[in-house]
Design a protein around this motif. Sequence first.
Motif, PDB file in Angstrom:
ATOM      1  N   ALA A   1       0.993   5.229   0.651  1.00  0.00           N
ATOM      2  CA  ALA A   1       0.241   6.324   1.262  1.00  0.00           C
ATOM      3  C   ALA A   1      -0.083   7.384   0.221  1.00  0.00           C
ATOM      4  O   ALA A   1       0.760   7.745  -0.603  1.00  0.00           O
ATOM      5  CB  ALA A   1       1.036   6.932   2.408  1.00  0.00           C
TER       6      ALA A   1
ATOM      7  N   ILE B   1       0.859  -1.186   0.000  1.00  0.00           N
ATOM      8  CA  ILE B   1       0.000   0.000   0.000  1.00  0.00           C
ATOM      9  C   ILE B   1       0.893   1.232   0.000  1.00  0.00           C
ATOM     10  O   ILE B   1       1.851   1.312   0.779  1.00  0.00           O
ATOM     11  CB  ILE B   1      -0.924   0.025   1.237  1.00  0.00           C
ATOM     12  CG1 ILE B   1      -1.843  -1.203   1.241  1.00  0.00           C
ATOM     13  CG2 ILE B   1      -1.746   1.310   1.279  1.00  0.00           C
ATOM     14  CD1 ILE B   1      -2.592  -1.390   2.548  1.00  0.00           C
TER      15      ILE B   1
ATOM     16  N   GLY C   1      -5.217   4.907   1.298  1.00  0.00           N
ATOM     17  CA  GLY C   1      -4.366   4.035   2.088  1.00  0.00           C
ATOM     18  C   GLY C   1      -5.082   3.412   3.270  1.00  0.00           C
ATOM     19  O   GLY C   1      -4.899   2.231   3.577  1.00  0.00           O
TER      20      GLY C   1
ATOM     21  N   TYR D   1       5.620   5.038   2.588  1.00  0.00           N
ATOM     22  CA  TYR D   1       5.382   6.480   2.628  1.00  0.00           C
ATOM     23  C   TYR D   1       6.458   7.179   1.795  1.00  0.00           C
ATOM     24  O   TYR D   1       7.559   7.436   2.287  1.00  0.00           O
ATOM     25  CB  TYR D   1       5.416   6.989   4.066  1.00  0.00           C
ATOM     26  CG  TYR D   1       4.308   6.449   4.937  1.00  0.00           C
ATOM     27  CD1 TYR D   1       3.144   7.173   5.134  1.00  0.00           C
ATOM     28  CD2 TYR D   1       4.433   5.197   5.542  1.00  0.00           C
ATOM     29  CE1 TYR D   1       2.119   6.669   5.927  1.00  0.00           C
ATOM     30  CE2 TYR D   1       3.414   4.683   6.333  1.00  0.00           C
ATOM     31  CZ  TYR D   1       2.264   5.419   6.522  1.00  0.00           C
ATOM     32  OH  TYR D   1       1.254   4.911   7.301  1.00  0.00           O
TER      33      TYR D   1
ATOM     34  N   ASP E   1      -5.538  10.638   2.718  1.00  0.00           N
ATOM     35  CA  ASP E   1      -5.086   9.244   2.632  1.00  0.00           C
ATOM     36  C   ASP E   1      -6.208   8.242   2.892  1.00  0.00           C
ATOM     37  O   ASP E   1      -5.981   7.162   3.448  1.00  0.00           O
ATOM     38  CB  ASP E   1      -3.906   8.962   3.567  1.00  0.00           C
ATOM     39  CG  ASP E   1      -3.203   7.647   3.223  1.00  0.00           C
ATOM     40  OD1 ASP E   1      -3.229   7.239   2.048  1.00  0.00           O
ATOM     41  OD2 ASP E   1      -2.652   7.005   4.145  1.00  0.00           O
TER      42      ASP E   1
ATOM     43  N   GLN F   1      -5.705  -0.587   3.901  1.00  0.00           N
ATOM     44  CA  GLN F   1      -5.282  -1.287   5.118  1.00  0.00           C
ATOM     45  C   GLN F   1      -6.449  -2.023   5.760  1.00  0.00           C
ATOM     46  O   GLN F   1      -6.309  -3.161   6.234  1.00  0.00           O
ATOM     47  CB  GLN F   1      -4.693  -0.292   6.118  1.00  0.00           C
ATOM     48  CG  GLN F   1      -3.302   0.185   5.770  1.00  0.00           C
ATOM     49  CD  GLN F   1      -2.772   1.161   6.799  1.00  0.00           C
ATOM     50  OE1 GLN F   1      -3.224   2.312   6.874  1.00  0.00           O
ATOM     51  NE2 GLN F   1      -1.814   0.722   7.593  1.00  0.00           N
TER      52      GLN F   1
ATOM     53  N   LYS G   1       2.943  -0.941   4.257  1.00  0.00           N
ATOM     54  CA  LYS G   1       2.545   0.382   3.794  1.00  0.00           C
ATOM     55  C   LYS G   1       3.769   1.258   3.667  1.00  0.00           C
ATOM     56  O   LYS G   1       4.585   1.348   4.586  1.00  0.00           O
ATOM     57  CB  LYS G   1       1.528   1.022   4.737  1.00  0.00           C
ATOM     58  CG  LYS G   1       0.946   2.328   4.184  1.00  0.00           C
ATOM     59  CD  LYS G   1      -0.203   2.861   5.032  1.00  0.00           C
ATOM     60  CE  LYS G   1      -0.821   4.104   4.390  1.00  0.00           C
ATOM     61  NZ  LYS G   1      -1.932   4.650   5.205  1.00  0.00           N
TER      62      LYS G   1
END
Length: 626
Positions: free
Chosen positions: A306, A304, A316, A334, A313, A320, A332
């Motif tokens: 962000a 995933i 995202g 970033y 977000d 999740q 995840k």
Amino acid sequence: MAVSCLRATAAGCNGVRGYTRATVASDLTGFTDLAPDPSEVTLEPTKPLAAAPGAANTRQTALRVVKLALCIGRDANRRVDTMLARQNLTRLVAGRRNFTEGAIGCLGSELPNRGNLCFFTGTPINGPDANAIVDAEAAVRLFPQYDGAFIGVFLDEARHVLVVATDSLGMQPLYVRHADDELILVSETKALPGEPDLAAWGAFISIGHPIGARSLMHGLARVPAGSLLTYELVRRRLDIRPYWQWPEPSDAWRDFDFLSALEHDIRAYAAYGDPGTVLLSGGFDSRLLLFLLKRADVPADALIIAHEDEHDDADGRLAQAIAKVASVRVRKAYPPSDFFSSQAYLDYLAASDAGFPSLDLFIAKVASQIDAKAVWDGLAPGFVFMPLHQPEGGFDAYLRQEIRGSESAIWMAAGILFQPDAVAAMREGFANDLQKELGRLPRDMYGLARFVIENRSRNRPAMNPLKVYANCVNAFTPGLSKNFMAHAATIPFQEKQGGRFYRRLFDRLDGCGLSVPFVSGGDLLPGHRFSLSYYRECLRAKQKRYRSRYPTLFPGRRVVPPKRSSYLGEHLFENDDGWLNPSVRERLKTPETGNQLAWKLLFHWKAWQWLHSGRLKEVLLSNARN
């Protein structure tokens, strides 16, 4: 932090560059008019020859490579080496096969130096035993039986015949230049230097991507979808014929089992030996793949990215949440806030051929976070089960809403940047190409869906898995199958609107897939008809809009605007290319709103030119440091 897969290793106008408006209309002659059905091709079968000892793959007919380059003509060996080097972003092994009339090369494997030669780029599935492709006649007969995104190449040494096949939708990239007695085939446009095709750049400005057979390079065309290209090396004769036709509107979709068809593709891809990683978002397509993989017992994990600049977000968070529902292991990532000033963004530009707008767009960040051997991408479900970029009302509504006219902000920016003759050639060339595309399609919702798939999907979304990610991972794209498309392409617009068809699929597949809302095309959509989480996300999005509009009412919760790319600067005016307006440097110094678009358009224009002259990173990195 994951290492990017791309970092895994250390057409013109009158009076400008001699490019005439007549050239804009004629530079693709020979690539759009296809000959009759491939069943009419008759090539005498020849006795198959053994692969060379010590070849990279002793089963010569099953070889898969990453990219290709072919040259029939003068100085072919050197030119193929150069074309391969320009496409080699990740230091892949290069192979080259020389023959009397030219040379062919690939990245990802060596090639045998004698005997028949057969290989694929992309990831073919559902096809016959590749060992049955023993001569040119067999290649013509068997290549069309494969599914998936692929290019099939067969060199018949005894008959001196080359056969090349594109997948049914033409999603796997392949470009051709054919002039006089010379033929060039490449996987990417950056393999060659060249001048801009102004008609294609008119499409870039109007719609965000080329249309028809054009690429952004003058004289370099996409090989048609679902086609067989045969080239007689001795006689230097090229023939391109279709083997697949777009389905006519019907009710065939009503009784078709789309879930089983997609699962069949998933099992075929899984046979390549890696469970892979789902590129999971809050949207419909990746979620459908996630639950289909679970049903097929393929132990894929999820990645995933962000997406903080859209609904705070929500993309995202929802991804999740659904990964937790599906009990899937997830990571995840970033991306850094200065991504669009980074080396990773330049890697993306190079991998994508700088072929479509990407500056400040979320999708450009994904490749830098991939740390896997294979990825699952919902490309096909995304363009057949949802009518994205297909407004209700057919082509008339599409032309009003999706295509930017001469009075739009982006065309006003183009007027600032380019000389008047260049702007006129761009507009005129795009208008002519658009009319040709519209003239061959029915003016209804079926025709519009086909137009979007054949042009936007092929030249923009498909480029991420099949051109960018494919540099270093297998890209698995279930749904790029002839039988699946023969039914999916007939689903009426009203059945897909608002995610209706997707919800029916989830009801049959696993109702838990509807327990979390969706984000699709920037819109929040509910899963079940009543969903508290959906209303919670809507409230959160509304709060963010208020914080942006009234920042003084929300102290301590300031919305941080995205950072301006350090690649936007005075260096973009270096090496004036002759198409730019002489006064553009002064005009962009004034603080006008339209200038922001002009700066971005100038960046894409110059980045494309620098990439295709081999200077992209040299110019942009050195200036960014300064």
